[in-house]
Design an enzyme around this catalytic site. Structure first.
Site, PDB file in Angstrom:
ATOM      1  CD  GLU A 240      -5.905 -56.025 -31.951  1.00 57.76           C
ATOM      2  OE1 GLU A 240      -6.543 -57.080 -32.196  1.00 57.76           O
ATOM      3  OE2 GLU A 240      -4.771 -56.027 -31.464  1.00 57.76           O
TER       4      GLU A 240
ATOM      5  CG  HIS B 160      -3.724 -60.439 -34.673  1.00 55.40           C
ATOM      6  ND1 HIS B 160      -2.752 -60.037 -33.782  1.00 55.40           N
ATOM      7  CD2 HIS B 160      -4.853 -59.748 -34.350  1.00 55.40           C
ATOM      8  CE1 HIS B 160      -3.285 -59.134 -32.962  1.00 55.40           C
ATOM      9  NE2 HIS B 160      -4.557 -58.938 -33.288  1.00 55.40           N
TER      10      HIS B 160
ATOM     11  CE  LYS C 103      -0.176 -62.896 -37.279  1.00 52.91           C
ATOM     12  NZ  LYS C 103       1.016 -63.101 -36.405  1.00 52.91           N
TER      13      LYS C 103
ATOM     14  CE1 TYR D  11       0.733 -57.798 -34.353  1.00 48.40           C
ATOM     15  CE2 TYR D  11       1.405 -57.546 -36.624  1.00 48.40           C
ATOM     16  CZ  TYR D  11       0.824 -58.302 -35.626  1.00 48.40           C
ATOM     17  OH  TYR D  11       0.342 -59.560 -35.898  1.00 48.40           O
TER      18      TYR D  11
ATOM     19  CG  ASN E 272       1.971 -66.620 -35.516  1.00 44.40           C
ATOM     20  OD1 ASN E 272       1.475 -65.853 -36.342  1.00 44.40           O
ATOM     21  ND2 ASN E 272       2.299 -66.243 -34.300  1.00 44.40           N
TER      22      ASN E 272
HETATM   23  P1  IDP Z   1       0.310 -63.182 -30.377  1.00 50.22           P
HETATM   24  O1  IDP Z   1       0.157 -63.038 -31.866  1.00 50.22           O
HETATM   25  O2  IDP Z   1       0.202 -64.605 -29.942  1.00 50.22           O
HETATM   26  O3  IDP Z   1      -0.605 -62.268 -29.606  1.00 50.22           O
HETATM   27  P2  IDP Z   1       2.450 -61.343 -29.675  1.00 50.22           P
HETATM   28  O4  IDP Z   1       3.392 -61.549 -28.542  1.00 50.22           O
HETATM   29  O5  IDP Z   1       1.396 -60.301 -29.537  1.00 50.22           O
HETATM   30  O6  IDP Z   1       1.807 -62.773 -30.029  1.00 50.22           O
HETATM   31  O7  IDP Z   1       3.341 -61.048 -30.950  1.00 50.22           O
HETATM   32  C1  IDP Z   1       2.750 -60.566 -32.148  1.00 50.22           C
HETATM   33  C2  IDP Z   1       3.326 -61.350 -33.303  1.00 50.22           C
HETATM   34  O8  IDP Z   1       4.728 -61.059 -33.395  1.00 50.22           O
HETATM   35  C3  IDP Z   1       3.267 -62.870 -33.153  1.00 50.22           C
HETATM   36  O9  IDP Z   1       2.064 -63.424 -33.607  1.00 50.22           O
HETATM   37  C4  IDP Z   1       4.426 -63.316 -34.007  1.00 50.22           C
HETATM   38  O10 IDP Z   1       4.062 -63.373 -35.380  1.00 50.22           O
HETATM   39  C5  IDP Z   1       5.438 -62.205 -33.827  1.00 50.22           C
HETATM   40  N1  IDP Z   1       6.407 -62.567 -32.787  1.00 50.22           N
HETATM   41  C6  IDP Z   1       6.214 -62.629 -31.449  1.00 50.22           C
HETATM   42  N2  IDP Z   1       7.326 -62.989 -30.805  1.00 50.22           N
HETATM   43  C7  IDP Z   1       8.265 -63.157 -31.759  1.00 50.22           C
HETATM   44  C8  IDP Z   1       9.662 -63.535 -31.719  1.00 50.22           C
HETATM   45  O11 IDP Z   1      10.241 -63.773 -30.665  1.00 50.22           O
HETATM   46  N3  IDP Z   1      10.280 -63.589 -32.926  1.00 50.22           N
HETATM   47  C9  IDP Z   1       9.667 -63.326 -34.110  1.00 50.22           C
HETATM   48  N4  IDP Z   1       8.355 -62.968 -34.186  1.00 50.22           N
HETATM   49  C10 IDP Z   1       7.680 -62.888 -33.027  1.00 50.22           C
HETATM   50 MG    MG Z   2      -0.650 -60.200 -29.465  1.00 49.66          MG
END
Ligand code: IDP
Ligand code: MG
Length: 136
Positions: free
Chosen positions: A129, A118, A12, A52, A115
Site C-alpha cells: 500500500e 484506512h 477518508k 481495494y 469510517n
Molecule cells: P478495515 O478498513 O477495518 O480494514 P475492511 O474489512 O478491510 O475493514 O473493509 C474495507 C472498508 O470497506 C471498510 O473500512 C469499510 O469502509 C468498508 N466496509 C467493510 N465492511 C463493510 C460492510 O459490511 N458494508 C459497507 N462497507 C463495508
Molecule cells: Mg482492511
C-alpha cells in the site's frame, strides 16, 4: 528489541470533508507515530478498485470504490514500533458502533462505510500500500 515499522494510513473523504485532518494527524503524533510522508490527493475510481482489489468479491466493493474516489483523501506513511498493529488499535473496529472509546473511528466515524480512516492490516500489505501511493 526495537521493531520500527511503517504502515499506510488514509484519512477518508468523510473526514477530509469535515476538516478533521489536523485533529486526526494530532491523534497519530500524540500516540507516538511519526508522519513520514503525507499528501492530499483525489483518486479515480479505477485506482480505488486497484487499491481495494482484495475486496472485489464483496457486495460493498462498488460502493467502497465509489466512496474512496468521491473526494479528497490524505495518504500518509506512519512510523512507530509495531506500527501496523498500533495503528489498527488506534483506528478501532471497522464499524464505528463497535469501536472502543478513544479510537479514531469511535470519535469521528459516521458509519461502517464512512469510517474516517484506512490502515494497512499486515506488514506485507503495508509495503504494498505504501508503494501504491508513494512510488518515488
Ligand atoms: P478495515 O478498513 O477495518 O480494514 P475492511 O474489512 O478491510 O475493514 O473493509 C474495507 C472498508 O470497506 C471498510 O473500512 C469499510 O469502509 C468498508 N466496509 C467493510 N465492511 C463493510 C460492510 O459490511 N458494508 C459497507 N462497507 C463495508
Ligand atoms: Mg482492511
Amino acid at each position: 528489541m526495537s521493531n520500527t515499522e511503517q504502515t499506510l494510513s488514509i484519512i477518508k473523504p468523510d473526514a477530509v470533508e469535515r476538516n478533521l485532518d489536523s485533529e486526526i494527524k494530532n491523534m497519530f503524533t500524540l500516540n507516538g507515530f511519526k508522519i513520514i510522508r503525507d499528501k492530499k490527493i483525489k483518486i479515480e475510481k479505477l485506482e480505488a478498485e486497484k487499491f481495494y482489489k482484495v475486496h472485489e468479491t464483496k457486495p460493498f466493493y462498488n460502493d467502497l470504490c465509489e466512496y474512496l474516489s468521491s473526494g479528497p483523501i490524505i495518504v500518509m506513511v506512519l512510523e512507530k514500533e509495531n506500527a501496523v498493529l498500533a495503528n489498527r488499535e488506534l483506528m478501532g473496529a471497522t464499524n464505528p458502533n463497535d469501536a472502543a472509546e478513544g479510537t479514531i473511528r469511535k470519535k469521528y466515524g459516521i458509519s461502517i462505510d464512512k469510517n474516517s480512516v484506512h490502515g494497512s492490516d499486515s506488514i506485507e500489505n503495508a509495503k504494498i500500500e505504501i508503494d501504491f501511493f508513494f512510488q518515488d
